[in-house]
Design a protein around this motif. Structure first.
Motif, PDB file in Angstrom:
ATOM      1  N   LYS A 107       0.802  -1.220   0.000  1.00 18.22           N
ATOM      2  CA  LYS A 107       0.000   0.000   0.000  1.00 18.22           C
ATOM      3  C   LYS A 107       0.841   1.280   0.000  1.00 18.22           C
ATOM      4  CE  LYS A 107      -3.537  -2.693   0.457  1.00 18.22           C
ATOM      5  NZ  LYS A 107      -4.386  -3.004  -0.712  1.00 18.22           N
ATOM      6  N   GLY A 108       2.108   1.173   0.352  1.00 19.90           N
ATOM      7  CA  GLY A 108       2.951   2.349   0.392  1.00 19.90           C
ATOM      8  C   GLY A 108       4.387   1.988   0.714  1.00 19.90           C
ATOM      9  N   ALA A 109       5.309   2.864   0.352  1.00 20.05           N
ATOM     10  CA  ALA A 109       6.729   2.621   0.623  1.00 20.05           C
ATOM     11  C   ALA A 109       7.429   3.953   0.886  1.00 20.05           C
ATOM     12  CB  ALA A 109       7.389   1.891  -0.546  1.00 20.05           C
ATOM     13  N   ARG A 110       8.438   3.878   1.726  1.00 22.74           N
ATOM     14  CA  ARG A 110       9.229   5.072   2.025  1.00 22.74           C
ATOM     15  C   ARG A 110      10.708   4.688   2.009  1.00 22.74           C
ATOM     16  NH1 ARG A 110       9.004   9.852   5.725  1.00 22.74           N
ATOM     17  NH2 ARG A 110       6.796   9.380   6.006  1.00 22.74           N
ATOM     18  N   PHE A 111      11.483   5.415   1.209  1.00 19.54           N
ATOM     19  CA  PHE A 111      12.927   5.236   1.156  1.00 19.54           C
ATOM     20  C   PHE A 111      13.572   6.428   1.877  1.00 19.54           C
ATOM     21  CE2 PHE A 111      11.052   3.265  -2.546  1.00 19.54           C
ATOM     22  CZ  PHE A 111      11.674   2.025  -2.601  1.00 19.54           C
ATOM     23  N   SER A 112      14.487   6.169   2.796  1.00 20.21           N
ATOM     24  CA  SER A 112      15.065   7.256   3.599  1.00 20.21           C
ATOM     25  C   SER A 112      16.570   7.110   3.729  1.00 20.21           C
ATOM     26  CB  SER A 112      14.451   7.280   5.003  1.00 20.21           C
ATOM     27  OG  SER A 112      13.054   7.440   4.960  1.00 20.21           O
ATOM     28  N   LEU A 113      17.230   8.256   3.705  1.00 19.60           N
ATOM     29  CA  LEU A 113      18.647   8.361   4.046  1.00 19.60           C
ATOM     30  C   LEU A 113      18.716   9.142   5.351  1.00 19.60           C
ATOM     31  CD1 LEU A 113      21.689   8.109   3.456  1.00 19.60           C
ATOM     32  CD2 LEU A 113      21.498  10.226   2.109  1.00 19.60           C
ATOM     33  N   ILE A 114      19.299   8.528   6.376  1.00 21.81           N
ATOM     34  CA  ILE A 114      19.248   9.098   7.728  1.00 21.81           C
ATOM     35  C   ILE A 114      20.656   9.269   8.287  1.00 21.81           C
ATOM     36  CG2 ILE A 114      18.342   8.810  10.071  1.00 21.81           C
ATOM     37  CD1 ILE A 114      16.273   6.836   8.824  1.00 21.81           C
ATOM     38  N   GLY A 115      20.918  10.452   8.821  1.00 22.49           N
ATOM     39  CA  GLY A 115      22.169  10.703   9.519  1.00 22.49           C
ATOM     40  C   GLY A 115      21.873  11.137  10.949  1.00 22.49           C
ATOM     41  N   ARG A 116      22.625  10.621  11.923  1.00 19.78           N
ATOM     42  CA  ARG A 116      22.410  10.947  13.329  1.00 19.78           C
ATOM     43  C   ARG A 116      23.713  11.428  13.975  1.00 19.78           C
ATOM     44  NH1 ARG A 116      18.948   6.345  12.735  1.00 19.78           N
ATOM     45  NH2 ARG A 116      16.760   6.887  13.169  1.00 19.78           N
ATOM     46  N   ASN A 117      23.556  12.376  14.884  1.00 17.33           N
ATOM     47  CA  ASN A 117      24.691  12.958  15.606  1.00 17.33           C
ATOM     48  C   ASN A 117      25.717  13.523  14.622  1.00 17.33           C
ATOM     49  OD1 ASN A 117      25.843  13.547  18.166  1.00 17.33           O
ATOM     50  ND2 ASN A 117      27.326  11.906  17.879  1.00 17.33           N
ATOM     51  N   LEU A 118      25.234  14.317  13.684  1.00 17.08           N
ATOM     52  CA  LEU A 118      26.078  14.761  12.580  1.00 17.08           C
ATOM     53  C   LEU A 118      27.020  15.898  12.953  1.00 17.08           C
ATOM     54  CD1 LEU A 118      23.459  14.653   9.687  1.00 17.08           C
ATOM     55  CD2 LEU A 118      25.183  12.938  10.299  1.00 17.08           C
ATOM     56  N   LEU A 119      26.535  16.884  13.716  1.00 10.81           N
ATOM     57  CA  LEU A 119      27.341  18.049  14.050  1.00 10.81           C
ATOM     58  C   LEU A 119      27.134  18.405  15.513  1.00 10.81           C
ATOM     59  CD1 LEU A 119      26.553  20.355  10.980  1.00 10.81           C
ATOM     60  CD2 LEU A 119      28.710  19.149  11.405  1.00 10.81           C
ATOM     61  N   THR A 120      28.220  18.843  16.165  1.00 14.36           N
ATOM     62  CA  THR A 120      28.143  19.317  17.548  1.00 14.36           C
ATOM     63  C   THR A 120      28.892  20.635  17.659  1.00 14.36           C
ATOM     64  OG1 THR A 120      28.067  17.044  18.414  1.00 14.36           O
ATOM     65  CG2 THR A 120      28.671  18.796  19.959  1.00 14.36           C
ATOM     66  N   PHE A 121      28.219  21.641  18.194  1.00 21.03           N
ATOM     67  CA  PHE A 121      28.830  22.946  18.412  1.00 21.03           C
ATOM     68  C   PHE A 121      28.969  23.150  19.923  1.00 21.03           C
ATOM     69  CE2 PHE A 121      26.276  23.021  14.567  1.00 21.03           C
ATOM     70  CZ  PHE A 121      27.191  23.488  13.627  1.00 21.03           C
ATOM     71  N   ARG A 132      28.768   9.111  15.230  1.00 19.30           N
ATOM     72  CA  ARG A 132      28.041   9.637  14.085  1.00 19.30           C
ATOM     73  C   ARG A 132      27.652   8.441  13.221  1.00 19.30           C
ATOM     74  NH1 ARG A 132      31.767  12.783  12.095  1.00 19.30           N
ATOM     75  NH2 ARG A 132      31.030  14.675  13.157  1.00 19.30           N
ATOM     76  N   SER A 133      26.411   8.407  12.776  1.00 17.90           N
ATOM     77  CA  SER A 133      25.974   7.246  12.000  1.00 17.90           C
ATOM     78  C   SER A 133      25.165   7.672  10.784  1.00 17.90           C
ATOM     79  CB  SER A 133      25.130   6.300  12.876  1.00 17.90           C
ATOM     80  OG  SER A 133      23.913   6.917  13.265  1.00 17.90           O
ATOM     81  N   TYR A 134      25.226   6.832   9.750  1.00 19.94           N
ATOM     82  CA  TYR A 134      24.459   7.024   8.530  1.00 19.94           C
ATOM     83  C   TYR A 134      23.743   5.704   8.222  1.00 19.94           C
ATOM     84  CZ  TYR A 134      27.746  10.906   8.024  1.00 19.94           C
ATOM     85  OH  TYR A 134      28.507  12.030   8.244  1.00 19.94           O
ATOM     86  N   SER A 135      22.516   5.796   7.784  1.00 23.39           N
ATOM     87  CA  SER A 135      21.786   4.571   7.497  1.00 23.39           C
ATOM     88  C   SER A 135      20.793   4.791   6.362  1.00 23.39           C
ATOM     89  CB  SER A 135      21.048   4.065   8.742  1.00 23.39           C
ATOM     90  OG  SER A 135      20.155   5.049   9.233  1.00 23.39           O
ATOM     91  N   LEU A 136      20.446   3.691   5.699  1.00 27.10           N
ATOM     92  CA  LEU A 136      19.404   3.660   4.675  1.00 27.10           C
ATOM     93  C   LEU A 136      18.213   2.900   5.238  1.00 27.10           C
ATOM     94  CD1 LEU A 136      21.512   2.841   1.490  1.00 27.10           C
ATOM     95  CD2 LEU A 136      20.340   4.999   1.978  1.00 27.10           C
ATOM     96  N   SER A 137      17.015   3.398   4.944  1.00 29.37           N
ATOM     97  CA  SER A 137      15.820   2.766   5.497  1.00 29.37           C
ATOM     98  C   SER A 137      14.796   2.550   4.402  1.00 29.37           C
ATOM     99  CB  SER A 137      15.230   3.657   6.611  1.00 29.37           C
ATOM    100  OG  SER A 137      13.964   3.188   7.026  1.00 29.37           O
ATOM    101  N   LEU A 138      14.115   1.421   4.482  1.00 32.21           N
ATOM    102  CA  LEU A 138      13.017   1.109   3.580  1.00 32.21           C
ATOM    103  C   LEU A 138      11.826   0.678   4.419  1.00 32.21           C
ATOM    104  CD1 LEU A 138      11.654   0.543   0.851  1.00 32.21           C
ATOM    105  CD2 LEU A 138      12.733  -1.729   0.898  1.00 32.21           C
ATOM    106  N   GLU A 139      10.731   1.417   4.352  1.00 27.72           N
ATOM    107  CA  GLU A 139       9.497   1.077   5.052  1.00 27.72           C
ATOM    108  C   GLU A 139       8.439   0.676   4.038  1.00 27.72           C
ATOM    109  OE1 GLU A 139       8.152   3.983   7.904  1.00 27.72           O
ATOM    110  OE2 GLU A 139      10.183   4.816   8.056  1.00 27.72           O
ATOM    111  N   LEU A 140       7.795  -0.434   4.320  1.00 28.72           N
ATOM    112  CA  LEU A 140       6.731  -0.936   3.447  1.00 28.72           C
ATOM    113  C   LEU A 140       5.432  -1.002   4.241  1.00 28.72           C
ATOM    114  CD1 LEU A 140       8.637  -3.842   1.671  1.00 28.72           C
ATOM    115  CD2 LEU A 140       8.273  -1.514   0.836  1.00 28.72           C
ATOM    116  N   LYS A 141       4.358  -0.578   3.608  1.00 31.37           N
ATOM    117  CA  LYS A 141       3.035  -0.631   4.249  1.00 31.37           C
ATOM    118  C   LYS A 141       2.155  -1.606   3.464  1.00 31.37           C
ATOM    119  CE  LYS A 141       1.283   3.257   5.532  1.00 31.37           C
ATOM    120  NZ  LYS A 141       0.598   4.582   5.492  1.00 31.37           N
ATOM    121  N   PHE A 142       1.639  -2.592   4.203  1.00 33.01           N
ATOM    122  CA  PHE A 142       0.834  -3.637   3.548  1.00 33.01           C
ATOM    123  C   PHE A 142      -0.663  -3.413   3.844  1.00 33.01           C
ATOM    124  CE2 PHE A 142       5.005  -5.418   4.254  1.00 33.01           C
ATOM    125  CZ  PHE A 142       5.306  -5.982   3.024  1.00 33.01           C
TER     126      PHE A 142
END
Length: 389
Positions: free
Chosen positions: A333-347, A379-389
């Motif tokens: 029923k739906g899909a989401r493709f995501s590129l996610i970065g966490r803890n990328l910059l600290t000032f 610091r982390s980078y990830s790819l995500s795929l969400e599927l909705k049935f």
């Protein structure tokens, strides 16, 4: 508004005598206490929810909580009975918290939308009753790591130790306990009081604060409680593409940088490298060893833990059922493709790897703002795929 109560059970092992085994030899560690009671927390909470101008929402919550019969692993007079600690019901804590969230639908249209949320919180906890003598505590259950002070009337999370003088006015208040006069001292290029004429030599030694009897003063050197914390999150979407980010701001809240103190012990801290410094600013090794202070706690290693972080950034592409019809025949029923970065910059102005530190005690029940050889946040980078049935 609401009034509620809750309890917390003491740790299971607190009822038993605990022995430490070293090299096959057993030694007394924690004295059991089978009469321990659960702690009791009573909380009063007031809140308000408001929606206005058809685009904004506001939530505000204020709460006050009192925890009685708090159980503490209190130090014992080991020279008398051999036990180092014992769990006891000995404390009352009072705290107040204010939280507020402001949400906004900034732009709403067929193809483009922009929403944002701003969250604020401020927390204060005070020790209002302590039925045992004040004591020092800290992470890892080791005497060398006990920078935090538990005392009636004090805020929970303060640090105590020695302090170095930064002005001749401070020196004047204790000169009667020292050799010479105020004129025999000066403030060096780092801002510390030293004997006059010793700058840049092996005799340059910062002067410590003394108490009213001429002994080294034991004073408050830091407070790990932040002034406030603020988080801003926002989502921008254009047709099937969306961008999300989360910014965190922590204002204030001191960190004890034990990692840097230990590096000084071994003459490995970067500040001990004098290359590139003006001749008048160069220091000898013994100068930094004064701040190492034989591993004792002092205010030289207390740093402001303020930071702003780009906690998360993500870019997503969304597909609906119609987009997937020819491929999945309606099964997806739906899909989401995501590129996610966490803890990328600290000032931050913190000198360590990351001001967002937390070192736990041996039981893992208390977290201290104490930087001691731990891994920084990754610091982390990830790819995500969400599927909705």
């Amino acid at each position: 508004s609401a009034i509620r109560t809750a309890g917390q059970r003491p740790p299971f092992e607190a009822q038993y005598e605990v022995m430490a085994l070293t090299g096959g030899v057993a030694a007394k560690s924690a004295k059991g206490n089978r009469f321990l009671k659960p702690s009791k927390t009573t909380e009063y909470e007031f809140g308000v929810d408001i929606e206005f101008l058809d685009r904004f929402s506001f939530t505000g919550v204020y709460s006050e909580a009192t925890t009685e019969d708090q159980f503490l692993e209190a130090p014992q007079a080991s020279y008398a009975n051999g036990w180092l600690t014992q769990w006891v019901n000995a404390g009352t804590l009072k705290g107040n918290t204010f939280e507020a969230t402001l949400g906004a639908q900034i732009i709403r249209s067929k193809d483009f939308n922009w929403s944002a949320n701003l969250a604020f919180d401020r927390n204060r906890i005070k020790i209002t009753k302590l039925d045992i003598p004040p004591y020092q505590t800290g992470p890892e259950g080791q005497e060398a790591n006990k920078a935090f002070y538990i005392r009636e009337g004090e805020s929970f999370g303060v640090m105590y130790g020695a302090s170095f003088l930064t002005s001749l006015n401070q020196l004047a208040n204790q000169i009667d306990f020292m050799s010479g006069t105020v004129n025999d001292y000066e403030v060096n290029s780092d801002g510390y009081v030293i004997p006059k004429g010793t700058a840049g030599t092996i005799n340059e030694k910062p002067v410590k604060l003394l108490d009213g009897e001429g002994n080294q003063a034991f004073v408050k050197i830091g407070d790990s409680n932040p002034d406030f914390k603020l988080a801003l999150s926002s989502t921008l979407s254009y047709k099937k593409l969306s961008l999300y980010f989360l910014l965190d701001w922590k204002q204030g809240g001191d960190v004890y940088n034990k990692t840097a103190q230990w590096l000084t012990r071994d003459n490995r801290h970067a500040m001990m490298d004098q290359s590139g410094k003006a001749q008048s600013d160069k220091k000898a090794i013994p100068y930094y060893q004064t701040f190492y202070d034989i591993n004792d706690f002092n205010d030289y290693w207390v740093e402001d833990g303020t930071f702003v972080k780009l906690r998360e950034l993500s870019l997503s592409y969304n597909l609906n059922a119609a987009d997937l019809q020819s491929l999945t025949r309606g099964f997806i029923k739906g899909a989401r493709f995501s590129l996610i970065g966490r803890n990328l910059l600290t000032f931050t102005s913190y000198s360590g790897y990351d001001p967002e530190v937390g070192t736990t005690d041996t039981n893992g029940r208390q977290i201290y703002a104490y930087d001691f050889m731990g891994y920084p946040n990754f610091r982390s980078y990830s790819l995500s795929l969400e599927l909705k049935f």
